[in-house]
Design a protein around this motif. Structure first.
Motif, PDB file in Angstrom:
ATOM      1  N   LEU A   6     -43.788 -53.870   6.919  1.00  0.00           N
ATOM      2  CA  LEU A   6     -42.724 -53.381   7.033  1.00  0.00           C
ATOM      3  C   LEU A   6     -42.141 -52.792   8.254  1.00  0.00           C
ATOM      4  O   LEU A   6     -42.912 -52.300   9.002  1.00  0.00           O
ATOM      5  CB  LEU A   6     -42.573 -51.734   6.074  1.00  0.00           C
ATOM      6  N   SER A   8     -38.937 -50.971  10.337  1.00  0.00           N
ATOM      7  CA  SER A   8     -37.665 -50.222  10.005  1.00  0.00           C
ATOM      8  C   SER A   8     -36.699 -50.322  11.296  1.00  0.00           C
ATOM      9  O   SER A   8     -37.184 -50.531  12.308  1.00  0.00           O
ATOM     10  CB  SER A   8     -38.018 -48.809   9.880  1.00  0.00           C
ATOM     11  N   TYR A  21     -31.476 -57.018  10.421  1.00  0.00           N
ATOM     12  CA  TYR A  21     -32.076 -57.001   9.070  1.00  0.00           C
ATOM     13  C   TYR A  21     -32.500 -58.474   8.981  1.00  0.00           C
ATOM     14  O   TYR A  21     -33.396 -58.729   8.453  1.00  0.00           O
ATOM     15  CB  TYR A  21     -31.334 -56.181   8.071  1.00  0.00           C
ATOM     16  N   ARG A  25     -36.104 -60.264   8.445  1.00  0.00           N
ATOM     17  CA  ARG A  25     -36.431 -60.836   7.035  1.00  0.00           C
ATOM     18  C   ARG A  25     -36.322 -62.581   7.255  1.00  0.00           C
ATOM     19  O   ARG A  25     -37.374 -62.941   6.736  1.00  0.00           O
ATOM     20  CB  ARG A  25     -35.168 -61.097   6.097  1.00  0.00           C
ATOM     21  N   THR A  30     -40.662 -57.348   5.440  1.00  0.00           N
ATOM     22  CA  THR A  30     -40.234 -56.570   4.541  1.00  0.00           C
ATOM     23  C   THR A  30     -39.278 -55.649   5.641  1.00  0.00           C
ATOM     24  O   THR A  30     -39.866 -55.331   6.726  1.00  0.00           O
ATOM     25  CB  THR A  30     -41.069 -55.712   3.704  1.00  0.00           C
ATOM     26  N   GLU A  32     -36.283 -52.407   6.163  1.00  0.00           N
ATOM     27  CA  GLU A  32     -35.523 -51.078   5.656  1.00  0.00           C
ATOM     28  C   GLU A  32     -34.573 -51.003   6.861  1.00  0.00           C
ATOM     29  O   GLU A  32     -35.014 -50.926   8.280  1.00  0.00           O
ATOM     30  CB  GLU A  32     -36.485 -49.902   5.408  1.00  0.00           C
ATOM     31  N   PHE A  34     -31.623 -48.238   8.546  1.00  0.00           N
ATOM     32  CA  PHE A  34     -31.131 -46.678   8.425  1.00  0.00           C
ATOM     33  C   PHE A  34     -29.967 -46.644   9.368  1.00  0.00           C
ATOM     34  O   PHE A  34     -29.893 -47.044  10.434  1.00  0.00           O
ATOM     35  CB  PHE A  34     -32.326 -45.719   8.908  1.00  0.00           C
ATOM     36  N   ASP A  39     -31.645 -40.371   8.634  1.00  0.00           N
ATOM     37  CA  ASP A  39     -31.930 -40.791   7.350  1.00  0.00           C
ATOM     38  C   ASP A  39     -33.406 -41.732   7.381  1.00  0.00           C
ATOM     39  O   ASP A  39     -34.065 -41.710   6.499  1.00  0.00           O
ATOM     40  CB  ASP A  39     -30.972 -42.204   7.338  1.00  0.00           C
ATOM     41  N   PHE A  40     -33.706 -42.174   8.724  1.00  0.00           N
ATOM     42  CA  PHE A  40     -35.267 -42.771   8.634  1.00  0.00           C
ATOM     43  C   PHE A  40     -36.276 -41.645   8.258  1.00  0.00           C
ATOM     44  O   PHE A  40     -37.352 -41.790   7.614  1.00  0.00           O
ATOM     45  CB  PHE A  40     -35.214 -43.353  10.037  1.00  0.00           C
ATOM     46  N   SER A  43     -36.992 -40.657   4.838  1.00  0.00           N
ATOM     47  CA  SER A  43     -37.025 -41.956   4.059  1.00  0.00           C
ATOM     48  C   SER A  43     -38.562 -41.830   3.562  1.00  0.00           C
ATOM     49  O   SER A  43     -39.688 -41.519   4.242  1.00  0.00           O
ATOM     50  CB  SER A  43     -36.986 -43.213   4.834  1.00  0.00           C
ATOM     51  N   ARG A  45     -40.587 -44.360   2.998  1.00  0.00           N
ATOM     52  CA  ARG A  45     -41.225 -45.503   3.571  1.00  0.00           C
ATOM     53  C   ARG A  45     -41.478 -45.363   5.088  1.00  0.00           C
ATOM     54  O   ARG A  45     -42.132 -46.069   5.772  1.00  0.00           O
ATOM     55  CB  ARG A  45     -40.257 -46.739   3.520  1.00  0.00           C
ATOM     56  N   THR A  49     -44.048 -47.709   7.720  1.00  0.00           N
ATOM     57  CA  THR A  49     -43.415 -48.491   8.827  1.00  0.00           C
ATOM     58  C   THR A  49     -44.414 -48.846   9.825  1.00  0.00           C
ATOM     59  O   THR A  49     -45.073 -48.283  10.372  1.00  0.00           O
ATOM     60  CB  THR A  49     -42.266 -47.613   9.531  1.00  0.00           C
TER      61      THR A  49
END
Length: 130
Positions: A6, A8, A21, A25, A30, A32, A34, A39-40, A43, A45, A49
């Motif tokens: 992941l 972020s 992003y 990808r 993966t 995420e 923000f 917001d991060f 999260s 997740r 990260t």
């Protein structure tokens, strides 16, 4: 099959956030995204990260403040900071604090990719996501 790594991205500019992003990808991670540090931090997740890419100049909490907050709360995440307003003092401060890369916008995709690989190696994560 192992779980994907992941990455972020915390970036207040929607265009840049979506661009990073798509790049991450395309490299098999993966991702995420923000719009703010808050917001991060909220999260679920955050703990997953493996690499954080954050803008330096954001409202409320800067990327460097976010990085320091993560360190102070025991959530050390290999971090790459990006900025449209680079300066030597901020760069030196960030790198001395342990930030892995300090990149100028527009970000060179090859340089960012190398920084992500370095971040994942430093975290002991596999370089590829799949």
């Amino acid at each position: 099959m192992m779980k994907k790594v992941l990455v972020s991205v915390v970036e207040d500019d929607r265009f840049l956030r979506e661009s990073m992003y798509r790049l991450m990808r395309s490299l098999g991670y993966t991702v995420e995204i923000f719009a703010s540090a808050a917001d991060f931090l909220a999260s679920p997740r955050l703990a997953e990260t493996a690499c954080l890419i954050a803008d330096i100049h954001m409202p409320a909490m800067t990327g460097l403040e976010l990085y320091r907050h993560l360190i102070d709360t025991g959530n050390a995440i290999p971090t790459i900071l990006v900025t449209a307003f680079p300066n030597d003092a901020d760069r030196a401060c960030a790198l001395n604090d342990g930030v892995l890369c300090y990149l100028r916008k527009p970000v060179d995709e090859d340089h960012l990719t190398r920084c992500v690989y370095a971040a994942l190696r430093s975290a002991g994560s596999p370089e590829k996501g799949s």
